[in-house]
Write an enzyme that holds these catalytic residues in place. Structure first.
Site, mmCIF file in Angstrom:
data_model
loop_
_atom_site.group_PDB
_atom_site.id
_atom_site.type_symbol
_atom_site.label_atom_id
_atom_site.label_comp_id
_atom_site.label_asym_id
_atom_site.label_seq_id
_atom_site.Cartn_x
_atom_site.Cartn_y
_atom_site.Cartn_z
ATOM 1 N N ASP A 54 0.879 -1.159 0.000
ATOM 2 C CA ASP A 54 0.000 0.000 0.000
ATOM 3 C C ASP A 54 0.925 1.218 0.000
ATOM 4 O O ASP A 54 2.082 1.130 0.410
ATOM 5 C CB ASP A 54 -0.868 -0.032 1.261
ATOM 6 C CG ASP A 54 -1.635 1.246 1.453
ATOM 7 O OD1 ASP A 54 -2.332 1.665 0.513
ATOM 8 O OD2 ASP A 54 -1.511 1.852 2.535
ATOM 9 N N ASP A 88 -0.135 5.090 0.647
ATOM 10 C CA ASP A 88 -0.449 6.072 1.698
ATOM 11 C C ASP A 88 -0.540 5.382 3.061
ATOM 12 O O ASP A 88 -1.411 4.546 3.269
ATOM 13 C CB ASP A 88 -1.800 6.745 1.407
ATOM 14 C CG ASP A 88 -1.772 7.573 0.126
ATOM 15 O OD1 ASP A 88 -0.683 7.916 -0.328
ATOM 16 O OD2 ASP A 88 -2.857 7.879 -0.391
ATOM 17 N N ASN A 106 -3.676 9.530 -7.382
ATOM 18 C CA ASN A 106 -2.456 10.347 -7.347
ATOM 19 C C ASN A 106 -1.205 9.503 -7.104
ATOM 20 O O ASN A 106 -0.108 10.059 -6.960
ATOM 21 C CB ASN A 106 -2.563 11.399 -6.242
ATOM 22 C CG ASN A 106 -3.616 12.458 -6.543
ATOM 23 O OD1 ASN A 106 -3.479 13.211 -7.503
ATOM 24 N ND2 ASN A 106 -4.688 12.497 -5.764
HETATM 25 P P1 B16 Z 1 -7.018 9.887 -4.222
HETATM 26 P P2 B16 Z 1 -3.834 4.026 -0.281
HETATM 27 C C1 B16 Z 1 -5.785 5.851 -0.460
HETATM 28 O O1 B16 Z 1 -4.476 5.433 -0.737
HETATM 29 C C2 B16 Z 1 -5.820 6.755 0.762
HETATM 30 O O2 B16 Z 1 -5.478 6.007 1.928
HETATM 31 C C3 B16 Z 1 -7.205 7.314 0.949
HETATM 32 O O3 B16 Z 1 -7.212 8.200 2.051
HETATM 33 C C4 B16 Z 1 -7.614 8.067 -0.328
HETATM 34 O O4 B16 Z 1 -8.944 8.567 -0.230
HETATM 35 C C5 B16 Z 1 -7.530 7.114 -1.514
HETATM 36 O O5 B16 Z 1 -6.202 6.594 -1.607
HETATM 37 C C6 B16 Z 1 -7.873 7.799 -2.819
HETATM 38 O O6 B16 Z 1 -6.890 8.768 -3.083
HETATM 39 O O7 B16 Z 1 -8.061 10.861 -3.799
HETATM 40 O O8 B16 Z 1 -5.622 10.480 -4.288
HETATM 41 O O9 B16 Z 1 -7.391 9.171 -5.513
HETATM 42 O O10 B16 Z 1 -3.791 4.044 1.197
HETATM 43 O O11 B16 Z 1 -4.718 2.946 -0.862
HETATM 44 O O12 B16 Z 1 -2.450 4.073 -0.906
HETATM 45 MG MG MG Z 2 -2.978 3.211 3.076
#
Ligand code: B16
Ligand code: MG
Length: 218
Positions: A12, A14, A119
């Site tokens: 993962d 984030d 992102n």
């Molecule tokens: P975005 P991960 C997730 O990343 C985040 O933990 C979550 O908080 C976020 O809403 C989601 O990505 C979508 O992100 O708005 O940048 O498309 O933890 O799966 O790496």
């Molecule tokens: Mg995460």
């Protein structure tokens, strides 16, 4: 390595490799304040790993908004989030992250990113680690992200590794759910109240014991 051993590790992003979780929180909090929606750090915990659209649905908690409004709110949150990312640099890798990636490589494991974030490529580039992975599955790869297994299954497919021989390292309850649903070994990062349903739990990325993780499938 035994024939049925671990062949790949899916990270993962984030919350495991970098702490963008804080930036997501700040951006959601600003939107919630502007829209008069109740929100705080505690509520934010449930949004870890959850897609942008599903996060907004949870924030709205049944409040009806038009599709145009919904899109505007998502765009506003993302604009703020991207602003907060502007200063991100390799120094923003979490402690132990670079070492863990290198240790996986040394053992000949295939490695991938499995992130719900659209992102993710920008974050990987800012961290200077975009070229270290054999595959990247992100919020643009599948229609439904965590807690559904699709994202991790897509990563396994890209790696050409049987899902049963993949390990997922995750900081989110939704991400652990997704890994278990994919039939993978789930490693939780963080408090047991959040990731206690994983096969193994470590307090932080720096605490991950790769030998213990690989032994989970031996
Ligand atoms: P975005 P991960 C997730 O990343 C985040 O933990 C979550 O908080 C976020 O809403 C989601 O990505 C979508 O992100 O708005 O940048 O498309 O933890 O799966 O790496
Ligand atoms: Mg995460």
């Amino acid at each position: 390595m035994p024939d049925d051993g671990v062949q790949a590790v899916i990270f993962d992003l984030d919350g495991v490799l970098t702490d963008t979780a804080e930036f997501h929180y700040l951006a959601w909090q600003e939107l919630a304040d502007a829209e008069g929606l109740p929100f705080d750090r505690r509520a934010n915990e449930a949004l870890r790993g959850v897609s942008r659209a599903d996060s907004l649905r949870m924030l709205l908690d049944g409040r009806e908004v038009s599709e145009v409004e919904f899109e505007r709110m998502m765009a506003s949150k993302n604009e703020r989030y991207v602003e907060l990312l502007a200063d991100m640099a390799p120094a923003d890798l979490l402690p132990g992250a670079a070492e863990l990636i290198a240790a996986c490589r040394e053992r000949g494991l295939r490695i991938a990113i499995g992130s719900s974030s659209k992102n993710a490529p920008a974050v990987l580039a800012a961290l200077g680690i975009a070229d270290r992975f054999d595959a990247v599955a992100d919020g643009t790869t599948v229609a439904v992200t965590k807690p559904a297994p699709d994202l991790f299954l897509a990563a396994a497919r890209q790696l050409d590794v049987d899902p049963a021989r993949c390990v997922v390292i995750e900081d989110a309850a939704a991400g652990v759910d997704a890994a278990l649903a994919a039939g993978m070994v789930a490693v939780g990062i963080g408090p047991t109240e959040r990731v206690g349903h994983a096969h193994l739990v470590f307090a932080s990325t720096a605490d991950v014991d790769l030998d213990a993780v690989l032994a989970a499938r031996e």
